[in-house]
Design a protein around this motif. Structure first.
Motif, PDB file in Angstrom:
ATOM      1  N   ARG A   1      14.798 -12.037   9.266  1.00  0.00           N
ATOM      2  CA  ARG A   1      15.505 -13.300   9.506  1.00  0.00           C
ATOM      3  C   ARG A   1      16.220 -13.211  10.848  1.00  0.00           C
ATOM      4  NH1 ARG A   1      15.362 -18.302   6.623  1.00  0.00           N
ATOM      5  NH2 ARG A   1      14.939 -17.873   4.439  1.00  0.00           N
TER       6      ARG A   1
ATOM      7  N   PRO B   1      19.166 -15.546  13.157  1.00  0.00           N
ATOM      8  CA  PRO B   1      19.982 -16.757  13.298  1.00  0.00           C
ATOM      9  C   PRO B   1      19.562 -17.544  14.523  1.00  0.00           C
ATOM     10  CG  PRO B   1      21.213 -14.832  14.026  1.00  0.00           C
ATOM     11  CD  PRO B   1      19.938 -14.318  13.418  1.00  0.00           C
TER      12      PRO B   1
ATOM     13  N   ARG C   1      21.965 -23.706  18.321  1.00  0.00           N
ATOM     14  CA  ARG C   1      22.800 -24.024  17.160  1.00  0.00           C
ATOM     15  C   ARG C   1      23.727 -25.202  17.439  1.00  0.00           C
ATOM     16  NH1 ARG C   1      24.744 -22.142  12.443  1.00  0.00           N
ATOM     17  NH2 ARG C   1      23.230 -20.452  12.488  1.00  0.00           N
TER      18      ARG C   1
ATOM     19  N   GLU D   1      23.581 -28.400  15.051  1.00  0.00           N
ATOM     20  CA  GLU D   1      24.765 -28.756  14.262  1.00  0.00           C
ATOM     21  C   GLU D   1      25.199 -30.191  14.542  1.00  0.00           C
ATOM     22  OE1 GLU D   1      27.542 -25.751  15.362  1.00  0.00           O
ATOM     23  OE2 GLU D   1      27.063 -24.461  13.634  1.00  0.00           O
TER      24      GLU D   1
ATOM     25  N   LYS E   1      19.678 -28.023   7.825  1.00  0.00           N
ATOM     26  CA  LYS E   1      20.734 -27.239   7.183  1.00  0.00           C
ATOM     27  C   LYS E   1      20.232 -25.864   6.753  1.00  0.00           C
ATOM     28  CE  LYS E   1      23.818 -30.920   5.562  1.00  0.00           C
ATOM     29  NZ  LYS E   1      24.464 -31.545   4.383  1.00  0.00           N
ATOM     30  N   ASP E   2      18.974 -25.788   6.290  1.00  0.00           N
ATOM     31  CA  ASP E   2      18.411 -24.504   5.889  1.00  0.00           C
ATOM     32  C   ASP E   2      18.320 -23.551   7.079  1.00  0.00           C
ATOM     33  OD1 ASP E   2      16.883 -22.829   3.820  1.00  0.00           O
ATOM     34  OD2 ASP E   2      15.478 -22.917   5.498  1.00  0.00           O
TER      35      ASP E   2
ATOM     36  N   LEU F   1      20.156 -23.716   9.778  1.00  0.00           N
ATOM     37  CA  LEU F   1      21.520 -23.367  10.170  1.00  0.00           C
ATOM     38  C   LEU F   1      22.088 -22.268   9.279  1.00  0.00           C
ATOM     39  CD1 LEU F   1      22.999 -26.910  10.898  1.00  0.00           C
ATOM     40  CD2 LEU F   1      22.721 -25.072  12.566  1.00  0.00           C
ATOM     41  N   GLU F   2      21.776 -22.334   7.978  1.00  0.00           N
ATOM     42  CA  GLU F   2      22.338 -21.373   7.034  1.00  0.00           C
ATOM     43  C   GLU F   2      21.588 -20.046   7.043  1.00  0.00           C
ATOM     44  OE1 GLU F   2      23.371 -20.926   2.249  1.00  0.00           O
ATOM     45  OE2 GLU F   2      22.565 -22.814   3.045  1.00  0.00           O
ATOM     46  N   HIS F   3      20.261 -20.124   7.052  1.00  0.00           N
ATOM     47  CA  HIS F   3      19.466 -18.901   6.876  1.00  0.00           C
ATOM     48  C   HIS F   3      18.757 -18.430   8.136  1.00  0.00           C
ATOM     49  CE1 HIS F   3      20.150 -19.261   2.588  1.00  0.00           C
ATOM     50  NE2 HIS F   3      19.655 -20.489   2.600  1.00  0.00           N
TER      51      HIS F   3
END
Length: 515
Positions: free
Chosen positions: A144, A146, A152, A156, A178-179, A181-183
């Motif tokens: 994974r 970021p 980002r 966002e 959102k996925d 951004l989170e994962h």
């Protein structure tokens, strides 16, 4: 856990170390350079549609079969045989021979899948920097990463503003954003070969399968079928470059279809020939011709999801990215060349500012560097003043957010100072250098460079839009909109209200550029 299983897992984790993966990837890359191989790349889109590319490659020869569909129904869309520096394309009943990246495939997103159909290899441990290994199972390592900070901020902001709309049609793309951004991004690697088996982001997921080394290859698999081929391998600027148009085209679109994506194409008015602008990437939309008309600038999708500006040499096919560090991220659109041919003006949407705001940007063609002009504003339709000392553009204001914006044709100097001229939209400078064509109250009008002496242009040209003057100053290319039919590119003589279609080739047309 048994000792045997513990040792097996430990060995597997050791094989998944970046240096080991890179070593395996480097060996696979060397073998691919000398040994034939075949594989399949599957692209899964957010809508549920799948596009599959079956590849057979032997050194500089390649065969690609593009198929697509949904609900379990996958059909062949196109077949490309690449050999001897040419692409042999069969699509339905048509067969054509093209230079690389110039085949005008009916599916405008076809090149997105074709250019992402190579085997991805991690052959340098540095490629895994910033990626975190989550686990290793059955010889496959899952990583994974970021989003980079530069991306980002933009994602966002877009996600927040999408959520604020409350519109039902944004729910799925909002969830995808959102996925990510989170994962973050995800990747699966074969630790024994360094091959990327799966790569996923918010837009799509691609996976590699059926990889085989083809030590024994039947040469018939690369034979050119015995049929009549339309030869479109000539230099597009060998004739009259002034008769070349650049437009966005979607060859699959028909009345009643939802609006689809458009891809940059070249249309020769004299021969009627249509070819793709040879951008060596997934997809591009029209921008402008440069002064000698042998090169164009397009806005094109980059690997990191940005829209960058690229100079494309129509004769050689060479590509060059423009804008330097300033335009590495975000979206750069609507480039226009300066009167002296040395600079471009464009609009750049970065992660800063409001969602409707853009930054006027000037790009030096010699160096490729870029600088902002003025402050971000809600604007569009930038064109150069004839003296090259500023621009015509629009300013949009929203006194009542429940109603459409009020647009004003304005000038901006090179320091960013704005001066309103006349209420209106879609301004474009005609080739005489003294007349601005603009749209107001449902009709096309003209005025002088100070916004004075406004009057209807022709009969007002109702139903026409997106004017692009010809380099000879005698004609203008516009889109004609007709109820229940596709928009049609039409050529009109300056000052006249009736014109002739630029082409009868079916599909969706738009984003016209003639200079």
């Amino acid at each position: 856990m048994t000792l045997t299983l513990f040792l097996a897992l430990a060995l597997q984790a050791g094989a998944a170390e970046p240096a080991k993966i890179a070593e395996a990837g480097l060996q696979a890359a060397k073998r691919l350079g000398s040994t034939a191989a075949s594989w399949t790349v599957t692209h899964q889109t957010p809508t549920g549609a799948q596009f599959v590319v079956d590849v057979l490659r032997a050194k500089d020869r390649r065969r690609m079969i593009l198929s697509g569909g949904g609900g379990g129904q996958i059909v062949e869309l196109a077949r490309i045989l690449e050999r001897d520096g040419a692409w042999y394309l069969t699509e339905g009943e048509s067969a054509g021979k093209y230079r690389p990246y110039e085949a005008p495939l009916s599916l405008p997103t076809a090149y997105l899948y074709l250019t992402k159909s190579d085997v991805l290899l991690v052959s340098d441990a540095a490629a895994l920097e910033g990626w975190k290994r989550e686990d290793v199972a059955a010889g496959v390592a899952t990583y994974r990463s970021p989003l980079p900070d530069s991306a980002r901020a933009l994602v966002e902001r877009i996600a927040a503003q999408m959520e604020a709309t409350g519109l039902p049609q944004v729910k799925k793309p909002l969830a995808d954003l959102k996925d990510v951004l989170e994962h973050g991004l995800s990747m699966k690697l074969d630790v024994k070969t360094g091959m990327v088996l799966e790569l996923a982001n918010a837009q799509r997921r691609q996976s590699l399968s059926n990889f085989q080394w083809r030590e024994k290859l039947d040469e018939k698999e690369f034979a050119v079928p015995d049929r009549k081929w339309t030869d479109a391998t000539g230099d597009p600027v060998a004739g009259d470059p002034g008769e070349l148009l650049m437009l966005g085209h979607n060859g699959l679109w028909r009345p009643g279809f939802p609006k689809g994506e458009l891809e940059a194409r070249l249309l020769d008015l004299k021969s009627g020939a249509l070819r793709r602008v040879p951008f060596k990437g997934p997809t591009a939309v029209p921008g402008c011709f440069l002064k000698d008309r042998r090169k164009v600038v397009v806005s094109a999708l980059t690997d990191d999801g940005a829209l960058g500006l690229y100079e494309v040499d129509l004769s050689t096919g060479a590509n060059r990215r423009l804008g330097g560090k300033l335009l590495e991220t975000g979206f750069a659109l609507f480039p226009v060349v300066s009167p002296d041919g040395k600079s471009l003006a464009a609009l750049h949407k970065s992660g800063a500012g409001q969602i409707l705001e853009s930054q006027v940007t000037v790009i030096d063609l010699a160096s490729g560097g870029a600088n902002y002009v003025g402050k971000p504003l809600d604007t569009a339709f930038v064109s150069w003043r004839p003296d090259g000392k500023g621009f015509f553009l629009i300013q949009r204001e929203y006194p009542d957010r429940s109603k459409p914006a009020i647009a004003t044709v304005s000038t901006m100097d090179l320091e960013g100072t704005l001066t309103p001229l006349v209420r209106g939209d879609f301004p474009v400078l005609l080739a005489d250098g003294t007349t601005i064509l603009f749209h107001d109250s449902g009709q096309w009008k003209s005025c002088d460079l100070q916004g004075k002496n406004a009057k209807p242009y022709g009969d007002g040209l109702q139903g026409y839009g997106f004017p692009s003057p010809a380099p000879d100053g005698k004609r203008i290319l516009m889109m004609r909109f007709r109820p229940g039919q596709a928009p049609q590119p039409v050529i009109l003589k300056i000052g006249e209200s009736e014109g002739v279609p630029a082409t009868e080739i079916p599909g969706m047309w738009g984003i016209p550029a003639w200079r």
